[in-house]
Design a protein around this motif. Structure first.
Motif, PDB file in Angstrom:
ATOM      1  N   PHE A   1       0.832  -1.201   0.000  1.00  0.00           N
ATOM      2  CA  PHE A   1       0.000   0.000   0.000  1.00  0.00           C
ATOM      3  C   PHE A   1       0.872   1.260   0.000  1.00  0.00           C
ATOM      4  CE2 PHE A   1      -2.368   3.408   2.039  1.00  0.00           C
ATOM      5  CZ  PHE A   1      -3.556   3.392   1.325  1.00  0.00           C
ATOM      6  N   ASN A   2       1.940   1.237   0.791  1.00  0.00           N
ATOM      7  CA  ASN A   2       2.812   2.410   0.861  1.00  0.00           C
ATOM      8  C   ASN A   2       3.501   2.697  -0.473  1.00  0.00           C
ATOM      9  OD1 ASN A   2       2.188   2.790   3.553  1.00  0.00           O
ATOM     10  ND2 ASN A   2       3.918   1.569   4.295  1.00  0.00           N
ATOM     11  N   TRP A   3       4.005   1.647  -1.134  1.00  0.00           N
ATOM     12  CA  TRP A   3       4.745   1.851  -2.378  1.00  0.00           C
ATOM     13  C   TRP A   3       3.833   2.097  -3.573  1.00  0.00           C
ATOM     14  CZ3 TRP A   3       9.491   3.203  -1.926  1.00  0.00           C
ATOM     15  CH2 TRP A   3      10.305   2.685  -0.917  1.00  0.00           C
ATOM     16  N   TYR A   4       2.544   1.732  -3.462  1.00  0.00           N
ATOM     17  CA  TYR A   4       1.607   1.903  -4.576  1.00  0.00           C
ATOM     18  C   TYR A   4       0.581   2.997  -4.291  1.00  0.00           C
ATOM     19  CZ  TYR A   4       3.259  -2.090  -7.276  1.00  0.00           C
ATOM     20  OH  TYR A   4       4.019  -2.943  -8.048  1.00  0.00           O
ATOM     21  N   ALA A   5       0.833   3.835  -3.269  1.00  0.00           N
ATOM     22  CA  ALA A   5      -0.157   4.834  -2.875  1.00  0.00           C
ATOM     23  C   ALA A   5      -0.302   5.946  -3.902  1.00  0.00           C
ATOM     24  CB  ALA A   5       0.224   5.418  -1.511  1.00  0.00           C
ATOM     25  N   THR A   6       0.805   6.352  -4.506  1.00  0.00           N
ATOM     26  CA  THR A   6       0.781   7.470  -5.458  1.00  0.00           C
ATOM     27  C   THR A   6       1.770   7.202  -6.584  1.00  0.00           C
ATOM     28  OG1 THR A   6       2.565   8.672  -4.341  1.00  0.00           O
ATOM     29  CG2 THR A   6       0.306   9.097  -3.577  1.00  0.00           C
ATOM     30  N   PRO A   7       1.640   7.902  -7.698  1.00  0.00           N
ATOM     31  CA  PRO A   7       2.652   7.767  -8.756  1.00  0.00           C
ATOM     32  C   PRO A   7       4.061   8.100  -8.263  1.00  0.00           C
ATOM     33  CG  PRO A   7       0.692   8.821  -9.633  1.00  0.00           C
ATOM     34  CD  PRO A   7       0.487   8.713  -8.147  1.00  0.00           C
ATOM     35  N   ALA A   8       4.168   9.090  -7.380  1.00  0.00           N
ATOM     36  CA  ALA A   8       5.493   9.460  -6.871  1.00  0.00           C
ATOM     37  C   ALA A   8       6.097   8.335  -6.043  1.00  0.00           C
ATOM     38  CB  ALA A   8       5.384  10.730  -6.028  1.00  0.00           C
ATOM     39  N   ALA A   9       5.281   7.674  -5.231  1.00  0.00           N
ATOM     40  CA  ALA A   9       5.775   6.547  -4.432  1.00  0.00           C
ATOM     41  C   ALA A   9       6.208   5.402  -5.338  1.00  0.00           C
ATOM     42  CB  ALA A   9       4.689   6.078  -3.465  1.00  0.00           C
ATOM     43  N   ALA A  10       5.480   5.200  -6.439  1.00  0.00           N
ATOM     44  CA  ALA A  10       5.830   4.128  -7.367  1.00  0.00           C
ATOM     45  C   ALA A  10       7.195   4.375  -7.996  1.00  0.00           C
ATOM     46  CB  ALA A  10       4.757   4.001  -8.451  1.00  0.00           C
ATOM     47  N   VAL A  11       7.497   5.635  -8.296  1.00  0.00           N
ATOM     48  CA  VAL A  11       8.827   5.969  -8.829  1.00  0.00           C
ATOM     49  C   VAL A  11       9.879   5.795  -7.746  1.00  0.00           C
ATOM     50  CG1 VAL A  11      10.257   7.827  -9.770  1.00  0.00           C
ATOM     51  CG2 VAL A  11       7.908   7.549 -10.573  1.00  0.00           C
ATOM     52  N   ALA A  12       9.536   6.163  -6.527  1.00  0.00           N
ATOM     53  CA  ALA A  12      10.501   6.089  -5.422  1.00  0.00           C
ATOM     54  C   ALA A  12      10.952   4.661  -5.151  1.00  0.00           C
ATOM     55  CB  ALA A  12       9.894   6.699  -4.159  1.00  0.00           C
ATOM     56  N   ARG A  13      10.090   3.695  -5.383  1.00  0.00           N
ATOM     57  CA  ARG A  13      10.518   2.314  -5.131  1.00  0.00           C
ATOM     58  C   ARG A  13      11.590   1.887  -6.131  1.00  0.00           C
ATOM     59  NH1 ARG A  13       6.183   0.960  -8.607  1.00  0.00           N
ATOM     60  NH2 ARG A  13       6.159  -1.197  -9.384  1.00  0.00           N
ATOM     61  N   PHE A  14      11.560   2.420  -7.365  1.00  0.00           N
ATOM     62  CA  PHE A  14      12.628   2.148  -8.324  1.00  0.00           C
ATOM     63  C   PHE A  14      13.935   2.818  -7.880  1.00  0.00           C
ATOM     64  CE2 PHE A  14       9.395   0.643 -11.200  1.00  0.00           C
ATOM     65  CZ  PHE A  14      10.068  -0.254 -12.004  1.00  0.00           C
ATOM     66  N   THR A  15      13.818   4.049  -7.391  1.00  0.00           N
ATOM     67  CA  THR A  15      15.011   4.748  -6.902  1.00  0.00           C
ATOM     68  C   THR A  15      15.621   3.979  -5.735  1.00  0.00           C
ATOM     69  OG1 THR A  15      13.910   6.816  -7.499  1.00  0.00           O
ATOM     70  CG2 THR A  15      15.876   6.974  -6.128  1.00  0.00           C
TER      71      THR A  15
END
Length: 788
Positions: free
Chosen positions: A699-713
């Motif tokens: 839920f935390n990593w898929y909450a927003t588009p920005a979080a989704a990018v952050a998991r790649f970083t």
């Protein structure tokens, strides 16, 4: 390529029959095709005394041939013998010298093709064998009797069994044995079922009608313990239906026996089709295997309708138990959605799934330009209505698109839709409404995330011989007037709902398309807690148990050695979950930035690899944690390059086209990449704190588009120290001489099984190709992580 014997056959048939009225010459190019087959067919018809020649090997040709008898060394017509020899070469078998002598090499070719057809080869001296009429008819087709284009051996086994078991029946003819489900194969299975029901040659049709449906209800139930009493029977027919829908048969375990493993696979199929999960070959399961509607009397929970709903008709729909309404974003006053209708639908507790169609009922309405225009118009309309971000919009292909039309028109059209959505800022996801084949093709190209299947059009060629697409959200199976004879009567299409698309229930706040996935995870976490606390199985953490169940949903990651890579499987927990009542429906997890699904099964396996094998301290080195996640996938892309025939200089561009692709032509699709990234990021969190629920982490990593990018970083940082050179070195380690005594042998065994036909060992692949593939992987990771 030119085949000299096919060329000889073409020259002979043209020279022999050029002056015959009605004969059409074939091109003399040494390549088999319908033109050559038609020429041989007309030649045979002439020899049989038929005056009006035709490309079709129809009833008249067959009846004349039956009256003539077997064509072989002892038959009198030399030209007919020569036609048979020519036809054998057109099928890829020996036909001797194409001179009518029907010598031993022709006999051997005939025996081989008969065997490949699944027919018994007579136990006679070869010289006494001849071409039976139905075999001759089969030779004059373009059907293949060996696997082609990655055909399935399970499907081929069933095709050959059908041929051998039913060839003696009057209306049954030799079908292909190419390992592919098709319209002809489906009709052959239905014919076999009708014969099993006791129908005569004059009664069978090859299509599911009322008589066949009634027979399936009353006679065809099979379940664990059922066994065919002879060489044919309901169990084998059911096994064929399962195999044709790509759920595998268990022929190797004894065809005709319904065992517990088959019952489990049936349950998987039923769950996929949203049928009661009985594990039995019951009437509704038979129908879902055989016809695109399944049981047309099933009531779904979604409707779509052309005309707007009003306060009276919405009550009819609601009272009938429907929860979703498919309505059109545009299309004039007769069908267009309005703000007031949206409010009415929401006020009555229903959701909307938006459709787009202006024309769409003929091929001329499909090309790239029209697709771009449609995508732009749909985005504009959706935004006007306040449709939430991420909603799927279904674009209609409302005609029976042939395969070549899908390639030439529909796929370019949807590339236009995709590009229009990109230009609009990727606010919405692309879906398609169409027959099964159309939806399958678009899904395979990575152009649609959801499918609305027009299963009701049972006569469409695109619905005959094709399974449901994996991303199906709605399946339209019947049309009728709901509430007929009342003031609230409304004509609707009745749709089965998979749950992959929950529609829109508000235009004032965004809904989360991943709610269903989180619900499923939370339920699984409760089962894991029970397993650990109530049953005393505490060797594995709850997140690992949940991931193991995800890994085993399809058995894709249960191969020899998988426990070494992904962790020892707790099969008791898997069985506990499968037998536990009330399991929520399987739901996808969609990346909120890219609006594409994570491969959940893949995540379950890769998460296990990360959890069970700590990363090397030297991040340029690799071990089983890497091989079981990103490393094995990148290695497979390198393996695909070895099969491509491209030079090493093109390995980089080849890998760029395969890594994070939305098409299904790669071992490292976008969904696979999500799985590998999430496995490492979430896996390390779980190693550090096993009490953290997977549902919360996702839920935390898929909450927003920005979080989704952050998991790649985060992935780039934790695995490769945010260093391109480290990432490239790690790839080269995966391609090189691995010193780790656990990883090296497993990597080598995998390579040998999959890719050793081209290079015996990955270290023998040219360094330029290995570095090109490594660089492509690094560039893709940096792109998704948003780093330069």
């Amino acid at each position: 390529m030119t085949d000299e014997m096919v060329l000889k056959a073409q020259r002979w048939v043209n020279a022999t029959y050029a002056a015959v009225p009605g004969y059409n010459k074939c091109t003399e190019n040494g390549r088999t095709g319908w033109q050559t087959i038609y020429s041989l067919t007309r030649a045979l018809q002439h020899e049989l005394g038929i005056a009006a020649l035709s490309d079709s090997f129809g009833p008249t040709t067959l009846s004349r041939l039956i009256a003539y008898g077997t064509v072989g060394q002892n038959s009198g017509n030399m030209n007919m013998r020569t036609i048979a020899e020519a036809a054998l070469y057109c099928k890829g078998y020996s036909g001797g010298q194409i001179d009518g002598t029907f010598a031993l090499d022709t006999q051997s070719g005939l025996a081989a093709v008969v065997r490949d057809m699944g027919l018994p080869v007579p136990q006679l001296p070869l010289m006494l064998n001849g071409v039976e009429p139905k075999v001759f008819k089969a030779l004059l087709t373009m059907d293949a009797y060996v696997l082609v284009n990655n055909g399935s051996t399970a499907i081929q086994e069933c095709q050959r069994w059908l041929n051998g078991a039913y060839i003696g029946r009057g209306q049954f003819f030799v079908g292909p044995c190419d390992g592919h489900f098709s319209r002809n194969v489906q009709q052959a299975l239905v014919l076999a079922i009708q014969y099993q029901l006791g129908m005569s040659d004059s009664e069978v049709t090859g299509y599911i009608g009322p008589g066949t449906r009634n027979g399936l209800r009353s006679q065809a139930l099979v379940q664990s313990g059922s066994r065919d009493s002879g060489p044919t029977g309901w169990v084998r027919l059911f096994q064929c239906g399962m195999a044709f829908n790509r759920y595998g048969n268990r022929w190797g375990d004894g065809g005709g026996s319904f065992n517990d493993e088959l019952a489990r696979i049936v349950g998987v199929f039923q769950r996929f089709c949203m049928l009661p999960e009985t594990g039995k070959g019951d009437y509704q399961t038979w129908m879902s295997l055989l016809v695109s509607t399944g049981d047309p009397e099933r009531r779904g929970t979604a409707i779509d309708c052309m005309y707007p709903l009003n306060s009276t008709t919405i009550q009819t729909v609601k009272n009938a138990g429907y929860k979703y309404a498919g309505r059109y974003l545009t299309g004039g006053t007769n069908k267009v959605l309005t703000h007031s209708e949206i409010a009415l639908i929401f006020a009555n507790g229903l959701s909307i799934f938006p459709l787009y169609q202006e024309w769409g009922d003929a091929v001329q309405y499909f090309d790239y330009v029209q697709g771009f225009e449609a995508g732009t118009a749909a985005c504009t309309a959706a935004r006007r209505f306040g449709i939430p971000y991420g909603t799927v919009i279904y674009f209609s292909i409302d005609f029976d698109a042939l395969d070549e039309e899908i390639t030439s028109a529909v796929i370019p059209h949807f590339k236009g839709v995709r590009d229009a959505f990109n230009a609009d800022g990727n606010q919405f996801a692309v879906g398609a409404y169409g027959c099964r084949n159309t939806c399958l093709r678009l899904e395979a190209e990575g152009l649609t995330s959801r499918s609305f299947v027009s299963g009701m059009s049972t006569g469409y060629s695109g619905n005959l011989g094709y399974p449901l697409p994996a991303n199906w959200a709605f399946d339209q199976i019947s049309n009728f007037v709901l509430g007929a004879g009342t003031a609230g009567a409304v004509e609707i299409d009745n749709n089965i709902v998979s749950g992959r698309d929950l529609g829109v229930d508000s235009v004032t706040r965004p809904s989360d398309p991943n709610d269903g996935f989180y619900t499923m995870l939370i339920w699984l976490e409760a089962r894991a807690k029970q397993w650990r606390e109530d049953h005393g199985h505490t060797a594995r953490s709850a997140p690992e148990l949940v991931a193991q169940f995800l890994r085993m949903r399809s058995n894709q990651y249960a191969f020899t050695g998988s426990n070494t890579v992904f962790g020892e499987l707790d099969s008791g927990f898997i069985d506990f979950v499968r037998s536990y009542p009330g399991r929520p429906d399987d739901r996808p997890l969609r990346d909120p930035k890219h609006l594409w699904d994570l491969d959940i099964d893949h995540f379950g396996a890769s998460f296990g690899a990360i959890l069970n094998h700590d990363l090397e301290s030297d991040r340029t080195k690799v071990n089983l944690a890497d091989f079981g996640s990103w490393g094995g996938d990148v290695l497979s892309v390198l393996g695909q390059w070895t099969q491509s025939g491209l030079p090493a200089a093109q390995a980089y561009s080849f890998a760029m086209s395969r890594i994070a692709t939305r098409a299904d032509n790669s071992f490292l699709t976008l969904g696979d990449l999500f799985a590998d990234v999430d496995a490492l990021v979430i896996g390390q969190q779980s190693r550090a704190n096993p009490s953290l629920p997977l549902s919360s982490l996702f839920f935390n990593w898929y909450a927003t588009p920005a979080a989704a990018v952050a998991r790649f970083t985060t992935y780039y940082s934790r695995r490769f120290n945010s260093s391109a050179s480290t990432a490239e070195a790690a790839c080269m380690s995966m391609f090189g001489l691995i010193v780790d005594t656990s990883t090296g042998p497993i990597r080598d065994a995998f390579w040998f099984e999959q890719f050793s036909d081209n290079y015996l060992h990955p270290t023998l692949v040219p360094e330029e190709a290995r570095r090109g593939t490594a660089k492509a992987f690094v560039d893709v990771i940096k792109q998704y992580a948003g780093v330069s």
